[in-house]
Scaffold this active site. Sequence first.
Site, PDB file in Angstrom:
ATOM      1  CG  ASP A   1      -6.191   1.147   1.940  1.00 27.24           C
ATOM      2  OD1 ASP A   1      -5.951   0.460   2.979  1.00 27.24           O
ATOM      3  OD2 ASP A   1      -5.854   0.821   0.447  1.00 27.24           O
TER       4      ASP A   1
ATOM      5  CG  ASP B   1      -2.207   1.295   4.237  1.00 25.01           C
ATOM      6  OD1 ASP B   1      -2.085  -0.406   4.378  1.00 25.01           O
ATOM      7  OD2 ASP B   1      -3.223   1.219   4.125  1.00 25.01           O
TER       8      ASP B   1
END
Length: 169
Positions: free
Chosen positions: A125, A143
């Site tokens: 991430d 995401d």
Amino acid sequence: MTTARRGTAPFRLGLAALVVTLLVDQVTKLGLYFGTDLVLTQPWRLAPFADFLVVWNRGVSYGMFQQEGGLGRWVLVAVSCLAALALSAWMRRAESRLLGLSLGLVAGGALGNAIDRAAYGAVFDFVHLHWGGWSWYVFNIADAAIVAGVIGLILDSLRPTPKGTGSGL
């Protein structure tokens, strides 16, 4: 128009969304991780409310259910792949373009994060949004696609059902 014909355009749109999501997700992750010094020089300030920084997420959404062991990692990979397969089967029967697109976004995001888990044991991430004392979780393209896809699924479910296609109840 037959059901098979009616479902062709939504399926193709969904398949395109899946492929584009997967490619953009992996290209951004690989590019930032292997093609820059982000890991060593983070955070990178993009705007007063956005940074790039590296977080390895061993859990699921919002970092819940962290998996430190090998078994948990592979369970999450399997669940993600099975979810992508089920969503793709649903996408094949989709009758609206919004439904096909939404399912493709979620499936592509699931596969993108599954690839990370399989390759690295965690999801890469890198986008952090914040403002003042407020901080959003760190996320990636997969995401964001999953969130957009879920919003699309909700919107599609709120659309009125055309007459003659009800459940018969």
